[in-house]
Motif scaffolding. Structure first.
Motif, PDB file in Angstrom:
ATOM      1  N   PHE A 199      25.953  38.345  48.808  1.00 57.76           N
ATOM      2  CA  PHE A 199      26.249  37.151  49.581  1.00 57.76           C
ATOM      3  C   PHE A 199      27.083  37.504  50.816  1.00 57.76           C
ATOM      4  O   PHE A 199      26.781  37.088  51.935  1.00 57.76           O
ATOM      5  N   PHE A 200      28.114  38.282  50.601  1.00 54.22           N
ATOM      6  CA  PHE A 200      28.981  38.631  51.736  1.00 54.22           C
ATOM      7  C   PHE A 200      28.259  39.511  52.746  1.00 54.22           C
ATOM      8  O   PHE A 200      28.462  39.387  53.957  1.00 54.22           O
ATOM      9  N   GLU A 201      27.429  40.386  52.234  1.00 55.36           N
ATOM     10  CA  GLU A 201      26.651  41.241  53.148  1.00 55.36           C
ATOM     11  C   GLU A 201      25.790  40.395  54.065  1.00 55.36           C
ATOM     12  O   GLU A 201      25.790  40.555  55.292  1.00 55.36           O
ATOM     13  N   GLU A 202      25.095  39.473  53.434  1.00 56.07           N
ATOM     14  CA  GLU A 202      24.185  38.610  54.177  1.00 56.07           C
ATOM     15  C   GLU A 202      24.941  37.748  55.189  1.00 56.07           C
ATOM     16  O   GLU A 202      24.538  37.625  56.355  1.00 56.07           O
ATOM     17  N   LEU A 203      26.076  37.216  54.751  1.00 54.72           N
ATOM     18  CA  LEU A 203      26.856  36.324  55.606  1.00 54.72           C
ATOM     19  C   LEU A 203      27.413  37.092  56.807  1.00 54.72           C
ATOM     20  O   LEU A 203      27.348  36.611  57.949  1.00 54.72           O
ATOM     21  N   SER A 204      27.917  38.285  56.565  1.00 51.86           N
ATOM     22  CA  SER A 204      28.487  39.059  57.675  1.00 51.86           C
ATOM     23  C   SER A 204      27.384  39.471  58.637  1.00 51.86           C
ATOM     24  O   SER A 204      27.569  39.520  59.853  1.00 51.86           O
TER      25      SER A 204
END
Lengths: 92, 325
Positions: free
Chosen positions: A6-11
């Motif tokens: 999730f964080f990878e995608e968001l960043s």
């Protein structure tokens, strides 16, 4: 999707570093908690409503051990999804 | 109180907090929400560390509140830090185990989920109160059924245990009382009953025999002793000393003496009643047992029309008592 993905995608989408995004989210959570404790309702348009509700004290009975517990009252964070969101998810 | 906080306001606050532009903060929030939505649509599950877990629940078996998006809903379970932060005002409270028999009228007793169900439904359990998920409703229902059954079972088991214990206790007490009255030699039970019991014991159990025997012997001893003493003493006419010895020797066996029937055999002495004396007192002096006064009354019935009211100075004859064979 787990937290890391999730964080990878968001960043990736925001063009920021992952650490930065995590910090942003944590301060977002902090602000939200603060406002919720003030008694406000966080209504995110098109997503849902975050709301704190008081759960009354109750007596829980464990049928295995036969023990009864007096569970204290507590504040519970609840989420009510927006009708739009639900409909869009149901249609997919 | 119920003031609404919109996305824009949140963005503004976030911008203030992080010292960044408002538009940027808002964009972040929107992107965050959009990504949650997308991943929910794709994976039906998003976990965000420090925030919580979103789950898409596709029901079907349970009736949804509205048919429009039949059975589909989103559950949100906050992560532990967020949950605790929200519960901060009530954080000092702890669950307290209750002792047996403590009841509160104003709190309904709800049954906790059984172990297996707890594991299966671990996460939604915390927020089940807030969910609109129809699945949650289903779970609640079947958790209510299972423990109730167990509860009635345990109640069924508990009742006979108490009954058995009390019945045993009562039995032990009654049995102990009977044995004690038989063995202790006090005459709480009429002699005829005791004799009957002893006879049946003699025939039934050999273990009880020695006790019965010794009792009988004691009785016989006492009566023969009594007659012997009076035989020897009567001719001497030394009333006072006789009385003393008889009194002393028979006092111990007082309780046994009245259980034997006697036959009057001639006059042993005569005695003039002084003031304050009764037939019972005289019987106590001569026979060592005040319960034998009816013999005196019967023997002197011509002299004493009313044994309860005897004039002072009446001279009565004291019969010699011989145990009936």
């Amino acid at each position: 999707m787990n937290s890391k993905e999730f964080f990878e995608e968001l960043s990736c989408r925001l063009g920021r570093e992952e650490k930065d995004v995590e910090q942003l989210l944590s301060s977002f959570t902090e602000i939200m908690t603060e406002k919720l404790l003030e008694g406000k309702v966080v209504a995110l348009d098109g997503f849902g409503v975050f709301e704190v509700k008081k759960e009354k004290e109750r007596i829980a009975f464990n049928p295995v051990s036969g023990q009864r517990l007096l569970v204290p009252p507590r504040l519970v964070l609840g989420f009510r999804p927006d009708a739009k969101l639900q409909r869009s998810l149901a249609n997919e | 109180m119920n003031e609404k906080l919109t996305l824009e306001e949140l963005g503004r606050l976030l911008a203030e907090c992080r010292q960044m532009e408002e538009a940027e903060a808002e964009a972040f929030v929107r992107a965050f929400l959009a990504l949650v939505k997308e991943s929910l649509a794709r994976d039906k599950y998003v976990r965000i560390k420090g925030f919580g877990t979103f789950k898409l629940i596709e029901g079907g078996s349970c009736a949804a509140e509205s048919a429009e998006w039949a059975g589909t809903s989103i559950s949100f379970v906050p992560d532990v830090p967020l949950r605790d932060a929200v519960n901060k005002p009530f954080a000092q409270f702890e669950a307290v185990p209750l002792k047996e028999g403590v009841h509160f009228d104003d709190i309904c007793e709800c049954e906790e989920k059984t172990q297996g169900q707890k594991e299966r439904q671990d996460e939604p359990e915390d927020s089940s109160h807030m969910e609109i998920s129809p699945d949650g409703l289903c779970v609640e229902e079947d958790t209510h059924h299972v423990p109730e059954k167990e509860n009635t079972d345990s109640r069924k088991l508990r009742l006979p245990w108490c009954m058995i214990a009390s019945v045993l206790l009562a039995g032990v007490l009654i049995g102990g009382g009977i044995v004690w009255t038989l063995v202790s030699g006090r005459q709480y039970i009429p002699e005829s009953v005791v004799r009957y019991l002893e006879e049946s014991k003699d025939t039934a159990s050999s273990s009880a025999r020695p006790v019965a025997f010794s009792r009988e012997e004691v009785k016989r001893d006492s009566s023969s002793f009594h007659t012997k003493v009076s035989d020897v003493v009567a001719p001497l006419k030394e009333k006072e000393s006789v009385l003393e010895t008889e009194h002393a020797s028979l006092r111990k066996r007082e309780t046994l003496a009245d259980t034997i029937e006697y036959v009057t055999e001639g006059t042993q002495a005569s005695y003039t009643l002084r003031s304050g004396e009764s037939l019972a007192r005289v019987a106590q002096r001569f026979y060592g047992n005040k319960k034998l006064w009816p013999y005196l009354a019967r023997y002197n019935r011509t002299l004493l029309p009313d044994p309860d009211n005897i004039p002072v100075g009446t001279t009565i004859r004291i019969p010699k008592l011989v145990p009936k064979k």
